[in-house]
Design a protein around this motif. Structure first.
Motif, mmCIF file in Angstrom:
data_model
loop_
_atom_site.group_PDB
_atom_site.id
_atom_site.type_symbol
_atom_site.label_atom_id
_atom_site.label_comp_id
_atom_site.label_asym_id
_atom_site.label_seq_id
_atom_site.Cartn_x
_atom_site.Cartn_y
_atom_site.Cartn_z
ATOM 1 N N VAL A 99 90.108 -64.134 25.153
ATOM 2 C CA VAL A 99 89.640 -64.346 26.631
ATOM 3 C C VAL A 99 90.493 -63.058 27.157
ATOM 4 C CG1 VAL A 99 89.299 -65.283 28.705
ATOM 5 C CG2 VAL A 99 88.845 -66.663 26.702
ATOM 6 N N ARG A 100 91.777 -62.978 26.897
ATOM 7 C CA ARG A 100 92.464 -62.105 27.497
ATOM 8 C C ARG A 100 92.290 -60.622 27.013
ATOM 9 N NH1 ARG A 100 95.849 -64.048 31.039
ATOM 10 N NH2 ARG A 100 96.697 -66.136 30.689
ATOM 11 N N ILE A 101 91.903 -60.427 25.856
ATOM 12 C CA ILE A 101 91.514 -59.294 25.227
ATOM 13 C C ILE A 101 90.263 -58.721 26.014
ATOM 14 C CG2 ILE A 101 90.517 -58.038 23.093
ATOM 15 C CD1 ILE A 101 92.055 -59.539 21.520
ATOM 16 N N ILE A 102 89.388 -59.446 26.171
ATOM 17 C CA ILE A 102 88.101 -59.085 26.895
ATOM 18 C C ILE A 102 88.448 -58.704 28.204
ATOM 19 C CG2 ILE A 102 85.946 -59.824 27.995
ATOM 20 C CD1 ILE A 102 85.738 -61.703 25.523
ATOM 21 N N ALA A 103 89.402 -59.436 29.058
ATOM 22 C CA ALA A 103 89.868 -59.063 30.287
ATOM 23 C C ALA A 103 90.411 -57.581 30.490
ATOM 24 C CB ALA A 103 90.540 -60.136 30.949
ATOM 25 N N HIS A 104 90.970 -57.484 29.450
ATOM 26 C CA HIS A 104 91.850 -56.263 29.256
ATOM 27 C C HIS A 104 91.042 -55.085 28.863
ATOM 28 C CE1 HIS A 104 95.425 -53.777 28.713
ATOM 29 N NE2 HIS A 104 94.900 -53.106 27.481
ATOM 30 N N SER A 105 90.198 -55.335 27.957
ATOM 31 C CA SER A 105 89.607 -54.103 27.250
ATOM 32 C C SER A 105 88.124 -53.656 27.723
ATOM 33 C CB SER A 105 89.561 -54.374 25.921
ATOM 34 O OG SER A 105 90.805 -54.815 25.393
ATOM 35 N N CYS A 106 87.673 -54.777 28.305
ATOM 36 C CA CYS A 106 86.060 -54.516 28.572
ATOM 37 C C CYS A 106 85.849 -53.831 29.972
ATOM 38 C CB CYS A 106 85.439 -55.857 28.618
ATOM 39 S SG CYS A 106 83.827 -55.850 29.572
ATOM 40 N N ASP A 107 85.410 -52.412 29.715
ATOM 41 C CA ASP A 107 85.601 -51.632 30.856
ATOM 42 C C ASP A 107 84.201 -50.686 31.005
ATOM 43 O OD1 ASP A 107 86.552 -50.099 29.168
ATOM 44 O OD2 ASP A 107 88.192 -49.338 30.189
ATOM 45 N N LYS A 108 83.257 -50.778 29.966
ATOM 46 C CA LYS A 108 82.192 -49.687 29.703
ATOM 47 C C LYS A 108 81.113 -50.692 29.917
ATOM 48 C CE LYS A 108 84.160 -46.650 26.322
ATOM 49 N NZ LYS A 108 85.120 -47.527 25.554
ATOM 50 N N ARG A 109 80.052 -50.058 30.323
ATOM 51 C CA ARG A 109 78.683 -50.447 30.253
ATOM 52 C C ARG A 109 78.220 -51.204 29.141
ATOM 53 N NH1 ARG A 109 76.113 -50.437 34.999
ATOM 54 N NH2 ARG A 109 73.927 -51.293 35.103
ATOM 55 N N GLU A 110 78.299 -50.547 28.014
ATOM 56 C CA GLU A 110 77.813 -51.031 26.697
ATOM 57 C C GLU A 110 78.545 -52.310 26.250
ATOM 58 O OE1 GLU A 110 79.184 -47.042 25.880
ATOM 59 O OE2 GLU A 110 77.969 -47.025 24.071
ATOM 60 N N GLU A 111 79.925 -52.240 26.486
ATOM 61 C CA GLU A 111 80.862 -53.436 26.253
ATOM 62 C C GLU A 111 80.340 -54.597 27.052
ATOM 63 O OE1 GLU A 111 84.742 -51.064 24.885
ATOM 64 O OE2 GLU A 111 84.368 -51.727 26.921
ATOM 65 N N GLN A 112 80.104 -54.437 28.187
ATOM 66 C CA GLN A 112 79.482 -55.516 29.044
ATOM 67 C C GLN A 112 78.327 -56.074 28.541
ATOM 68 O OE1 GLN A 112 79.537 -53.470 32.819
ATOM 69 N NE2 GLN A 112 81.377 -54.578 33.412
ATOM 70 N N ASN A 113 77.458 -55.205 28.246
ATOM 71 C CA ASN A 113 75.935 -55.826 27.965
ATOM 72 C C ASN A 113 76.144 -56.367 26.483
ATOM 73 O OD1 ASN A 113 74.975 -54.329 30.145
ATOM 74 N ND2 ASN A 113 74.194 -52.586 29.061
ATOM 75 N N ALA A 114 76.924 -55.689 25.627
ATOM 76 C CA ALA A 114 77.103 -56.426 24.385
ATOM 77 C C ALA A 114 77.739 -57.876 24.453
ATOM 78 C CB ALA A 114 78.170 -55.572 23.428
ATOM 79 N N LEU A 115 78.697 -57.978 25.117
ATOM 80 C CA LEU A 115 79.347 -59.190 25.419
ATOM 81 C C LEU A 115 78.316 -60.217 26.044
ATOM 82 C CD1 LEU A 115 82.935 -58.201 26.615
ATOM 83 C CD2 LEU A 115 82.359 -59.239 24.481
ATOM 84 N N CYS A 116 77.699 -59.864 27.125
ATOM 85 C CA CYS A 116 76.456 -60.469 27.585
ATOM 86 C C CYS A 116 75.566 -60.935 26.354
ATOM 87 C CB CYS A 116 75.873 -59.799 28.782
ATOM 88 S SG CYS A 116 74.662 -60.618 29.720
ATOM 89 N N ASP A 117 75.155 -60.090 25.702
ATOM 90 C CA ASP A 117 74.146 -60.408 24.724
ATOM 91 C C ASP A 117 74.617 -61.409 23.626
ATOM 92 O OD1 ASP A 117 72.453 -58.390 25.869
ATOM 93 O OD2 ASP A 117 72.551 -56.894 24.340
#
Lengths: 661, 242
Positions: A167-185
């Protein structure tokens, strides 16, 4: 022979770390590692001491060699101690986090997460969690399929420490649209929503991750809002009233992020609730209290509707009461002052609320604060409060105690503080009476003049602007004093500055100087016409409309003087030999800029004033230069102000010679 | 109309209060209480919560076996927590610190107040046993830097070091730092931090329920006379005073 450290002093322990490297010295190594770990946990001084002794790379190599060997029990114990020590180095000390990352600890720690021993997994996950809390941690690239699979396996792990790490890795690393979409998918949002029901630290980390995933991504925000028919938003709305301040804060951040990009959580009532929660949080003694005013600031920046609401629900009053209690941590003080400054930038009511002796005392203290951020915030606040023309006119800033510290800040070692100070002085010095004198009395004038020669264009601009405002309807003595400090040659340099904005302010300064007194007009012709020549040069060569406008207004002011002044202006505009300047006037009158047209026509209006002895001669010269026929084409100018003056000029030109004085 | 009524009503309020109190007899009260249903499982959970939070590990284990109530956390962690608590209570602070760090290194790294109080307790122990030089060195090396980070730490540190200035430390102004109660205070702070790190409430639920009972009775006292519980340990219903 196992080497034991000579003592528990950091120097000896750090030295023995490199001697005992090698897993065969298990017992001694373990003892040393444990001792180092126990010394640094919670102790910033010791962490720095060991950092300087180069302990981090040594521990990383211990970890590397221990974890690469066969995984028997002895190794596990050493791995756990080494991992814990590295995690502690990364916790709370930026240099520590940097050293741990630079020594290459992250891949070794990540490898621990697939260790058969649960305690090792715990230690590795905890350590990484500390590292990923730091801004200096490397971004985890989650887009490659393999990395995403690993991240998801952590997230869905039974081990709570591993889950929280993911969870912390996501909070720290997710900042691109593609990453957001990938995590959402990958249905990560559903999992995070589920974790909101978990332990306190899991919940807080999940909230931070949700913010990272939905931020500026309306599609993902919509997906989140529709999970379980909107239960997700319900959960967040409940959490803004949670008993833990950090949770309340993070839940607010989530709703703000969602509200910014979607219609969910966007109504005024929800936002009002968020404002109230954030405003209450600033009284919290932890870090949350420092962050909440900044969250509030982001939320209300440039949103007039919310600013009106915030004033209506008495938040400003709460802020003031809180500030008046005193001894507020610097970051929090800075945040509150900036939030108030933002509110004052538009709301006259808010400005009125802040003009109290108590609040001015707060400002005076903040201006002298040791923290540069606070000083800047205080200046910004002061600048925006003094935007109130009404209060300036009414002289409601009768308390002048802030002038001394403000002027002192002009000497501040930080350019940003100087910049903010000039901003405040600019506005304060418009004050119609007392402040000007106060600024001058505190020795502000030589400082402003000095800064007007700075190599920093922003400082130069603002100091000239302050001087210009100081000049605004000042009395004659003050005007003369300003010019004597500034000198005519310096002023000429400013008119010819490389920056358009500075040229414009310098021209306005001259206009303010000569305004109201015919005697003062002589200034522009002094020293062989240094200033007027510079003005004409700028008018001729300048393509910045704003500069031309100020130049024309200045000429207009000069042309309001006596006969000799009018003659001089006309001779500069329409010289006998060349028709170059006549074209200039025509070009200005044909400009798309209404102010430039107005300024030019106004100048001609002053030149053709029938009260002047030579006015008919000047009208004739203007006619010969083709100026009057140009004006005739402007009788229906779309800008009323201009149209009125055009008609006035034409009226004046029609007056026959005989009727002129 | 109602407005006109309201004013005299309010004026008479104090006078009429004592006479208008409703009296509830013991029979009525017991009948009402009988209608309230409480599940056995809930009771057991409250008991288990109390045992776990207070650290009665063996009792919790027995209670688990006898009542079949599952504790909210791994009972093994209680043993560790109790060992830490006991170490502080008996003055072995360094030992306690090492044990907390083994349990979870984040606790002391993210909780500066607790860390300071443990170090302060270490200093107090050194002073208690008359190790003046060691105490001074420890205060300077370990505690002074914390004081620089936080004003309130500095004040507490000054209070503690002041102990060294007195001959008869037990009776000096800050003598209470040497009391056993200071150790207990520090021990309970560590206990609470460990519980929080295990996502467990730091206080048991049972005392909160009793507090709520007292509060509710105080509220009710203003409106009615009823069989009150005055002695919490026996929970006897007293006859209403009429």
């Amino acid at each position: 022979m196992p080497t034991l450290a000579a003592s528990n002093r950091p120097e000896d322990l750090a030295a023995s770390l490199s001697e005992v490297v090698g897993v065969e010295n298990g017992a001694a190594l373990l003892k040393t590692l444990r001792e180092v770990k126990n010394q640094i946990i919670g102790n910033k001084t010791k962490k720095l001491q060991y950092l300087h002794l180069g302990a981090v790379p040594k521990i990383v190599s211990v970890l590397a060699s221990a974890s690469s060997g066969t995984a028997d029990g002895g190794d596990s114990v050493i791995i756990v101690q080494a991992a814990a020590a590295l995690g502690s180095f990364a916790c709370g000390v930026e240099d520590g986090a940097r050293a741990v990352v630079e020594a290459g600890a992250v891949p070794h720690l990540v490898r621990l997460l697939s260790h058969p021993n649960g305690k090792v997994i715990d230690a590795g996950a905890r350590s990484l969690r500390m590292i990923f809390q730091s801004k200096l941690a490397p971004k985890y690239d989650m887009l490659p399929e393999e990395n995403m699979r690993f991240l998801l396996s952590l997230l869905n792990s039974e081990n709570e420490n591993a889950t929280e790490l993911a969870v912390r890795i996501i909070a720290h690393s997710c900042d691109k649209r593609e990453e957001q979409n990938a995590l959402c998918d990958a249905r990560v949002l559903q999992r995070l929503l589920h974790l909101l029901e978990g332990s306190l630290s899991q919940r807080d980390a999940s909230l931070a991750s949700i913010v990272a995933i939905v931020k500026n991504n309306s599609e993902v925000a919509r997906t989140f809002a529709s999970i379980d028919n909107g239960k997700s938003l319900g959960a967040l709305t409940e959490l803004i009233h949670d008993r833990y301040p950090r949770t309340r804060y993070l839940a607010c951040m989530c709703l703000i992020a969602i509200g910014e990009v979607s219609s969910f959580a966007h109504d005024l009532q929800t936002k009002t609730n968020l404002i109230l929660v954030l405003a209450k949080l600033l009284e919290d003694s932890s870090e949350v209290g420092d962050d909440s005013p900044f969250a509030l600031l982001d939320m209300i920046a440039d949103k007039e509707e919310l600013q009106v609401q915030i004033v209506a629900i008495n938040v400003v009053e709460k802020f003031c009461n809180y500030l008046e209690k005193g001894s507020i941590p610097p970051r929090r003080l800075q945040g509150i002052l900036l939030a108030l400054a933002e509110l004052c930038s538009k709301s006259e009511i808010c400005r009125g609320q802040l003009i109290s002796p108590q609040f001015l005392n707060v400002i005076v203290d903040a201006l002298q604060h040791e923290n540069a951020g606070v000083r800047i915030a205080a200046c910004t606040c002061l600048k925006n409060i003094s935007r109130s023309v009404k209060n300036l006119c009414a002289g409601r800033f009768s308390n002048e105690s802030f002038i001394v510290p403000l002027v002192k800040l002009l000497n501040d070692p930080s350019t940003s503080v100087q910049d903010a100070t000039l901003g405040a002085i600019c506005n304060v010095s418009i004050d119609f009476t007392s402040k000007k004198a106060a600024i001058v009395k505190c020795g502000g004038l030589p400082l402003l003049v000095q800064i007007s020669k700075s190599i920093d264009p922003s400082l130069r601009l603002k100091s000239v602007c302050a001087l210009r405002n100081l000049m605004f309807i000042a009395d004659g003595t003050l005007k003369e004093y300003i010019i004597s400090e500034l000198t005519i040659s310096e002023l000429t340099c400013l008119i010819c500055d490389s920056e358009h904005l500075i040229q414009e302010q310098a021209l306005a300064l001259v206009s303010n100087f000569i305004n109201g007194s015919i005697d003062l007009i002589e200034l522009v012709f002094a020293e062989d016409g240094l200033i007027i020549n510079a003005v004409m040069r700028q008018l001729r060569s300048n393509f910045a409309t704003q500069v031309s406008i100020q130049g024309m207004f200045l000429l207009c002011n000069i042309a309001a003087g006596d006969e000799s002044h009018k003659e001089a202006v006309l001779s500069y505009l329409i010289p006998l030999k060349s028709d170059e300047y006549a074209h200039l006037l025509i070009r200005f009158m044909q400009s798309k800029d209404k102010l430039l047209r107005t300024a030019t026509v106004w100048c001609i209006l002053n030149l053709t004033d029938p009260a002047g002895a030579n006015s008919s001669d000047r009208v004739r010269r203007l006619q010969d230069g083709g100026i009057i026929s140009q004006i005739k084409t402007m009788v229906n100018d779309p800008w009323l102000d201009c149209k009125f003056r055009v008609r006035k000029v034409l009226e004046q030109c029609m007056i026959p010679q005989s009727m002129r004085m | 109309m109602s407005r006109l009524w309201f004013v005299p009503g309010q004026l008479n309020a104090t006078e009429s209060m004592s006479t208008s109190k409703k009296v509830i007899t013991r029979e009525e009260w017991e009948k009402k209480l009988k209608d309230v249903k409480i599940r056995k499982e809930d009771m057991n959970k409250l008991v288990m919560n109390f045992l776990v939070t207070e650290g009665y590990v063996e009792a919790a284990e027995k209670f688990r076996m006898e009542s079949g109530t599952q504790p909210e956390i791994d009972l093994a962690t209680i043993t560790d927590r109790m060992a830490v608590k006991k170490a502080v209570q008996s003055g072995n602070v360094q030992d306690a610190i090492e044990k907390v760090n083994d349990l979870n290194p984040e606790i002391l790294d993210t909780n500066p107040h607790l860390y300071f109080h443990l170090q302060q307790q270490r200093l107090i122990e050194l002073i208690r046993y008359g190790k003046v030089e060691a105490a001074l060195e420890f205060a300077q090396e370990e505690l002074a830097p914390r004081g620089e980070e936080n004003q309130s730490f500095l004040e507490e540190l000054e209070r503690t070091v002041a102990l060294l200035a007195f001959e008869d430390i037990k009776n000096c102004p800050y003598g209470e730092l040497l009391d056993l109660s200071q150790r207990l205070k520090t021990a309970s702070e560590v206990n609470a931090a460990i519980l929080t790190s295990q996502s467990h409430e730091k206080d048991p639920k049972l005392p909160s329920l009793l507090k709520m009972l007292i509060w509710a009775q105080n509220q009710l006292d203003e409106k009615a006379a009823y069989p009150r519980i005055n002695d919490l340990s026996t929970a006897t219903l007293e006859d209403p005073a009429v």
